[in-house]
Scaffold this active site. Structure first.
Site, PDB file in Angstrom:
ATOM      1  N   ASN A  42       0.871  -1.178   0.000  1.00  0.00           N
ATOM      2  CA  ASN A  42       0.000   0.000   0.000  1.00  0.00           C
ATOM      3  C   ASN A  42       0.903   1.222   0.000  1.00  0.00           C
ATOM      4  O   ASN A  42       1.482   1.565   1.028  1.00  0.00           O
ATOM      5  CB  ASN A  42      -0.913  -0.026   1.238  1.00  0.00           C
ATOM      6  CG  ASN A  42      -1.776   1.223   1.334  1.00  0.00           C
ATOM      7  OD1 ASN A  42      -1.820   2.032   0.397  1.00  0.00           O
ATOM      8  ND2 ASN A  42      -2.458   1.384   2.444  1.00  0.00           N
ATOM      9  N   TRP A  43       0.996   1.864  -1.161  1.00  0.00           N
ATOM     10  CA  TRP A  43       1.938   2.989  -1.294  1.00  0.00           C
ATOM     11  C   TRP A  43       1.368   4.299  -0.768  1.00  0.00           C
ATOM     12  O   TRP A  43       2.070   5.314  -0.779  1.00  0.00           O
ATOM     13  CB  TRP A  43       2.352   3.140  -2.765  1.00  0.00           C
ATOM     14  CG  TRP A  43       3.289   2.063  -3.227  1.00  0.00           C
ATOM     15  CD1 TRP A  43       3.968   1.170  -2.448  1.00  0.00           C
ATOM     16  CD2 TRP A  43       3.670   1.792  -4.589  1.00  0.00           C
ATOM     17  NE1 TRP A  43       4.755   0.355  -3.246  1.00  0.00           N
ATOM     18  CE2 TRP A  43       4.585   0.710  -4.557  1.00  0.00           C
ATOM     19  CE3 TRP A  43       3.344   2.343  -5.826  1.00  0.00           C
ATOM     20  CZ2 TRP A  43       5.159   0.193  -5.723  1.00  0.00           C
ATOM     21  CZ3 TRP A  43       3.909   1.831  -6.980  1.00  0.00           C
ATOM     22  CH2 TRP A  43       4.806   0.759  -6.934  1.00  0.00           C
ATOM     23  N   LYS A  44       0.108   4.302  -0.395  1.00  0.00           N
ATOM     24  CA  LYS A  44      -0.507   5.522   0.148  1.00  0.00           C
ATOM     25  C   LYS A  44      -0.217   6.700  -0.793  1.00  0.00           C
ATOM     26  O   LYS A  44      -0.292   6.532  -2.009  1.00  0.00           O
ATOM     27  CB  LYS A  44      -0.050   5.742   1.590  1.00  0.00           C
ATOM     28  CG  LYS A  44      -0.307   4.481   2.435  1.00  0.00           C
ATOM     29  CD  LYS A  44      -0.142   4.657   3.909  1.00  0.00           C
ATOM     30  CE  LYS A  44      -0.406   3.325   4.615  1.00  0.00           C
ATOM     31  NZ  LYS A  44      -0.318   3.406   6.054  1.00  0.00           N
ATOM     32  N   HIS A  79      -9.630   1.021   4.431  1.00  0.00           N
ATOM     33  CA  HIS A  79      -8.385   1.221   5.193  1.00  0.00           C
ATOM     34  C   HIS A  79      -8.675   2.165   6.360  1.00  0.00           C
ATOM     35  O   HIS A  79      -9.480   3.089   6.249  1.00  0.00           O
ATOM     36  CB  HIS A  79      -7.299   1.804   4.287  1.00  0.00           C
ATOM     37  CG  HIS A  79      -5.954   1.792   4.931  1.00  0.00           C
ATOM     38  ND1 HIS A  79      -5.564   2.747   5.850  1.00  0.00           N
ATOM     39  CD2 HIS A  79      -4.925   0.924   4.830  1.00  0.00           C
ATOM     40  CE1 HIS A  79      -4.335   2.467   6.271  1.00  0.00           C
ATOM     41  NE2 HIS A  79      -3.931   1.363   5.665  1.00  0.00           N
ATOM     42  N   GLU A 120      -7.127   4.580   7.517  1.00  0.00           N
ATOM     43  CA  GLU A 120      -6.939   6.010   7.226  1.00  0.00           C
ATOM     44  C   GLU A 120      -8.167   6.583   6.527  1.00  0.00           C
ATOM     45  O   GLU A 120      -8.525   7.745   6.715  1.00  0.00           O
ATOM     46  CB  GLU A 120      -5.660   6.200   6.394  1.00  0.00           C
ATOM     47  CG  GLU A 120      -4.421   6.032   7.267  1.00  0.00           C
ATOM     48  CD  GLU A 120      -3.200   5.480   6.564  1.00  0.00           C
ATOM     49  OE1 GLU A 120      -3.133   5.523   5.319  1.00  0.00           O
ATOM     50  OE2 GLU A 120      -2.292   4.985   7.270  1.00  0.00           O
ATOM     51  N   GLU A 158      -5.556  -4.884  10.425  1.00  0.00           N
ATOM     52  CA  GLU A 158      -4.538  -3.868  10.676  1.00  0.00           C
ATOM     53  C   GLU A 158      -4.907  -3.106  11.954  1.00  0.00           C
ATOM     54  O   GLU A 158      -5.736  -2.186  11.909  1.00  0.00           O
ATOM     55  CB  GLU A 158      -4.473  -2.861   9.518  1.00  0.00           C
ATOM     56  CG  GLU A 158      -4.014  -3.448   8.210  1.00  0.00           C
ATOM     57  CD  GLU A 158      -3.452  -2.365   7.291  1.00  0.00           C
ATOM     58  OE1 GLU A 158      -2.282  -2.509   6.896  1.00  0.00           O
ATOM     59  OE2 GLU A 158      -4.139  -1.395   6.991  1.00  0.00           O
ATOM     60  N   GLY A 199       2.295   2.370  10.800  1.00  0.00           N
ATOM     61  CA  GLY A 199       3.252   3.467  10.652  1.00  0.00           C
ATOM     62  C   GLY A 199       3.917   3.891  11.947  1.00  0.00           C
ATOM     63  O   GLY A 199       4.548   4.942  12.018  1.00  0.00           O
ATOM     64  N   GLY A 216       2.900  -1.029   4.357  1.00  0.00           N
ATOM     65  CA  GLY A 216       2.985   0.377   3.988  1.00  0.00           C
ATOM     66  C   GLY A 216       4.426   0.782   3.750  1.00  0.00           C
ATOM     67  O   GLY A 216       5.002   0.520   2.685  1.00  0.00           O
ATOM     68  N   GLY A 217       5.038   1.396   4.756  1.00  0.00           N
ATOM     69  CA  GLY A 217       6.387   1.960   4.612  1.00  0.00           C
ATOM     70  C   GLY A 217       7.412   1.030   3.974  1.00  0.00           C
ATOM     71  O   GLY A 217       8.153   1.439   3.072  1.00  0.00           O
TER      72      GLY A 217
END
Ligand code: 13P
Length: 247
Positions: A9-11, A97, A99, A167, A173, A230-231
């Site tokens: 997930n590159w956001k 998600h 977010e 998650e 993060g 993610g990161g």
């Protein structure tokens, strides 16, 4: 046995050119053998989806949007059409998600509509669920996860494949990965829950500060079928270090 899933997930990261460079490098460093036991998914920023598609179309890597609208067309300024994403090669989509839920006030009711839409277009939904720190501290983890599951999966087709990503919000993060016991417990409960809801074809993946140094132990747990990352998915090397947990 199911293939393990490694979902990036590159956001809000990576230009089209950076996405293309990642795709080329990733394909250069993976072989047919890799895809015999593993699936790779990428959720890029929308503007990079087309360029990513051009570079991945002939590969087994699947890609799709991080967020979709509940309708595929119409007067919905600023929204993303799953049908249009599909027209440029998307076969998966990320839904719900945390977010999106927290920052953009996405509700379970619209998340449910998105899962239904993705099924109707034969796109694989990757549905995210998970509790906040406050909910965990109040011992509400399972209650929250079950509520999110039940609401998001209301009236969906039980035979179609679905991926559920657990998650915990507090692990996203933050570098604070959930403990093995915490992941083991929640995944076991989610497995039971999905089974009792009569889902026939589902996988459970974990997300939240997954890195190469914790991936091996996490993926060895029962009912952990892969990761949403993610990161550590932003660089080919760190992403592959997780995918290659078994080498
Ligand atoms: P991190 O891997 O950066 O914690 O992000 C997890 C995530 O939100 C993936 O969807």
């Amino acid at each position: 046995m199911n293939k393990k899933i490694f979902a990036a997930n590159w956001k809000l990261n990576k230009t089209p050119d950076q996405a293309a460079a990642f795709a080329q490098d990733f394909l250069a460093k993976t072989s047919e053998k890799f895809f015999e036991t593993k699936e790779a998914f990428i959720f890029p920023q929308n503007f990079s989806l087309d360029k990513l598609s051009q570079n991945l179309k002939k590969s087994p890597v699947r890609f799709g949007p991080q967020q979709i609208h509940i309708e595929v067309k119409g007067a919905f300024t600023g929204e993303n059409s799953l049908a249009i994403a599909q027209s440029i090669g998307s076969t998966i989509c990320l839904i719900g998600h945390s977010e999106r839920r927290q920052i953009f006030s996405e509700l379970n009711s619209s998340i449910n509509k998105k899962v239904l839409l993705s099924q109707s277009l034969d796109t694989l939904p990757v549905l995210c669920i998970g509790e906040s720190l406050e909910q965990r501290q109040k011992n509400e983890t399972l209650k929250v996860c079950f509520e999110q599951l039940e609401a998001a999966l209301s009236a969906v087709n039980l035979s179609k494949r679905i991926v559920v990503a657990y998650e915990p919000v507090w692990a996203i993060g933050t570098g604070q990965v959930a403990s093995l016991d915490q992941v083991k417990e929640v995944h076991a409960e989610l497995f039971q829950k999905m089974t009792s809801m009569n889902f026939k074809n589902f996988q459970l993946i974990y997300g939240g500060s997954v890195k190469a140094d914790n991936a091996k132990d996490l993926i060895a747990l029962d009912h952990v079928d892969g990761f949403l990352i993610g990161g550590a998915s932003l660089e080919v090397t760190s992403f592959l270090d997780i995918c290659n947990f078994d080498s």
